[in-house]
Design an enzyme around this catalytic site. Structure first.
Site, PDB file in Angstrom:
ATOM      1  N   ASP A  18     -27.181   6.701 -40.898  1.00 48.17           N
ATOM      2  CA  ASP A  18     -26.203   7.081 -39.860  1.00 48.17           C
ATOM      3  C   ASP A  18     -24.743   6.868 -40.281  1.00 48.17           C
ATOM      4  O   ASP A  18     -23.937   6.305 -39.523  1.00 48.17           O
ATOM      5  CB  ASP A  18     -26.476   6.300 -38.575  1.00 48.17           C
ATOM      6  CG  ASP A  18     -27.839   6.618 -37.981  1.00 48.17           C
ATOM      7  OD1 ASP A  18     -28.567   7.448 -38.547  1.00 48.17           O
ATOM      8  OD2 ASP A  18     -28.181   6.020 -36.943  1.00 48.17           O
ATOM      9  N   ASP A  58     -28.110  10.504 -36.694  1.00 46.40           N
ATOM     10  CA  ASP A  58     -28.272  10.512 -35.246  1.00 46.40           C
ATOM     11  C   ASP A  58     -27.914  11.909 -34.747  1.00 46.40           C
ATOM     12  O   ASP A  58     -26.840  12.433 -35.082  1.00 46.40           O
ATOM     13  CB  ASP A  58     -27.326   9.465 -34.640  1.00 46.40           C
ATOM     14  CG  ASP A  58     -28.040   8.475 -33.755  1.00 46.40           C
ATOM     15  OD1 ASP A  58     -29.276   8.333 -33.872  1.00 46.40           O
ATOM     16  OD2 ASP A  58     -27.371   7.821 -32.945  1.00 46.40           O
ATOM     17  N   HIS A  60     -28.303  13.688 -31.162  1.00 43.92           N
ATOM     18  CA  HIS A  60     -28.736  13.679 -29.769  1.00 43.92           C
ATOM     19  C   HIS A  60     -28.395  14.985 -29.055  1.00 43.92           C
ATOM     20  O   HIS A  60     -27.283  15.518 -29.221  1.00 43.92           O
ATOM     21  CB  HIS A  60     -28.041  12.550 -29.006  1.00 43.92           C
ATOM     22  CG  HIS A  60     -28.369  11.178 -29.512  1.00 43.92           C
ATOM     23  ND1 HIS A  60     -29.656  10.692 -29.581  1.00 43.92           N
ATOM     24  CD2 HIS A  60     -27.572  10.171 -29.958  1.00 43.92           C
ATOM     25  CE1 HIS A  60     -29.646   9.465 -30.040  1.00 43.92           C
ATOM     26  NE2 HIS A  60     -28.391   9.112 -30.283  1.00 43.92           N
ATOM     27  N   HIS A  64     -28.567  12.961 -23.241  1.00 41.57           N
ATOM     28  CA  HIS A  64     -29.656  12.122 -23.758  1.00 41.57           C
ATOM     29  C   HIS A  64     -29.874  10.903 -22.874  1.00 41.57           C
ATOM     30  O   HIS A  64     -28.933  10.359 -22.278  1.00 41.57           O
ATOM     31  CB  HIS A  64     -29.330  11.686 -25.190  1.00 41.57           C
ATOM     32  CG  HIS A  64     -30.477  11.082 -25.906  1.00 41.57           C
ATOM     33  ND1 HIS A  64     -30.683   9.723 -25.979  1.00 41.57           N
ATOM     34  CD2 HIS A  64     -31.523  11.651 -26.571  1.00 41.57           C
ATOM     35  CE1 HIS A  64     -31.790   9.489 -26.674  1.00 41.57           C
ATOM     36  NE2 HIS A  64     -32.318  10.637 -27.046  1.00 41.57           N
ATOM     37  N   HIS A  93     -22.637   9.781 -27.854  1.00 43.31           N
ATOM     38  CA  HIS A  93     -22.280   9.786 -29.270  1.00 43.31           C
ATOM     39  C   HIS A  93     -23.229  10.682 -30.058  1.00 43.31           C
ATOM     40  O   HIS A  93     -24.350  10.953 -29.631  1.00 43.31           O
ATOM     41  CB  HIS A  93     -22.343   8.357 -29.843  1.00 43.31           C
ATOM     42  CG  HIS A  93     -23.726   7.774 -29.839  1.00 43.31           C
ATOM     43  ND1 HIS A  93     -24.313   7.253 -28.702  1.00 43.31           N
ATOM     44  CD2 HIS A  93     -24.651   7.653 -30.826  1.00 43.31           C
ATOM     45  CE1 HIS A  93     -25.533   6.821 -28.988  1.00 43.31           C
ATOM     46  NE2 HIS A  93     -25.770   7.056 -30.272  1.00 43.31           N
ATOM     47  N   LYS A 118     -32.633  12.120 -36.152  1.00 37.61           N
ATOM     48  CA  LYS A 118     -33.357  11.293 -35.193  1.00 37.61           C
ATOM     49  C   LYS A 118     -32.620  11.281 -33.854  1.00 37.61           C
ATOM     50  O   LYS A 118     -31.450  11.645 -33.777  1.00 37.61           O
ATOM     51  CB  LYS A 118     -33.538   9.872 -35.726  1.00 37.61           C
ATOM     52  CG  LYS A 118     -32.254   9.148 -36.097  1.00 37.61           C
ATOM     53  CD  LYS A 118     -32.569   7.856 -36.849  1.00 37.61           C
ATOM     54  CE  LYS A 118     -31.330   7.034 -37.119  1.00 37.61           C
ATOM     55  NZ  LYS A 118     -30.648   6.529 -35.930  1.00 37.61           N
ATOM     56  N   CYS A 167     -29.766   0.301 -36.076  1.00 39.44           N
ATOM     57  CA  CYS A 167     -30.527   1.332 -36.797  1.00 39.44           C
ATOM     58  C   CYS A 167     -30.913   0.930 -38.219  1.00 39.44           C
ATOM     59  O   CYS A 167     -31.996   1.283 -38.685  1.00 39.44           O
ATOM     60  CB  CYS A 167     -29.745   2.648 -36.803  1.00 39.44           C
ATOM     61  SG  CYS A 167     -29.570   3.363 -35.140  1.00 39.44           S
TER      62      CYS A 167
END
Length: 221
Positions: A18, A58, A60, A64, A93, A118, A167
């Site tokens: 990330d 990341d 999203h 989310h 984010h 992810k 993470c």
């Protein structure tokens, strides 16, 4: 720091977790000094010549379930119960397609063999590069990373990136659980909450993760 025993670089994967603008100072969910990792991780990529290099991202969808904006009456960093487990409510984010969700533009991503996106399920979060967080069925679905690495003969993984206590930690713990020798490059991570560093070390050590300095892995063989 633990001095790592030798490993075979060709059976080793570097996992960069990330490294995205939203986690840098000025981003939507900034990690203090997160931007200071870009140059040393880029240098590490160039010096290691690992068997594989993987990045997680990341990614999203809008709205989310982990976003505080999806939960009226709550504040950022509140913790709720979701699918029977604690869920931190984060500021919005790394929304798909936004600049903050991009892989960091100052990195040379050409050596990366795979990018694992992810957090794409709107109804469950995903910290680890190996498994999503729990869904409504009480499962942690895999991302496919474990199989990808094992099919290519990877035995050791090194993890770095953001954030140390979320993470990167979850990715390292799941790597160890999957049977990989796991090296946690402590100096190439930064935490959301530095106050939990001791607990992070304890948790990682308990599951067999080796906490090392990046200077001690370059050129190992």
């Amino acid at each position: 720091m633990t001095q790592p025993k030798p490993y075979d670089p060709k059976k080793t994967a570097l996992i960069i977790v990330d490294l995205q603008p939203d986690f840098m100072p000025g981003g939507a969910l900034p990690v203090e000094e997160g931007d200071t990792l870009v140059e040393p991780i880029r240098e590490l990529m160039a010096s290691l010549d690992p068997g594989l290099c993987v990045a997680t991202q990341d990614w999203h969808p809008p709205g989310h379930v982990s976003f505080v904006s999806s939960h009226e009456g709550h504040e950022p960093m509140d913790v709720i119960q979701l699918h029977g487990h604690d869920q931190v409510l984060w500021p919005d984010h790394c929304v798909q397609g936004t600049p903050g969700a991009d892989l960091h533009p100052r990195m040379d991503w050409r050596p990366v063999n795979a990018i694992i996106r992810k957090g794409t399920d709107p109804g469950s979060d995903s910290y680890s590069g190996f498994r999503n967080n729990w869904n409504q069925e009480g499962e942690r679905p895999t991302t496919g990373l474990e199989g990808y690495l094992k099919e290519r003969g990877i035995e050791t993984v090194m993890v770095c990136g953001l954030a140390r206590d979320v993470c990167v930690k979850w990715t390292a713990e799941d790597a160890a659980a999957a049977g990989f020798r796991t090296l946690f490059l402590w100096d190439l991570t930064r935490p959301v909450d530095a106050g939990v560093d001791d607990q992070v070390r304890e948790d990682l050590t308990r599951v067999g993760v080796e906490i090392v300095d990046s200077a001690d892995v370059s050129g190992s063989s």
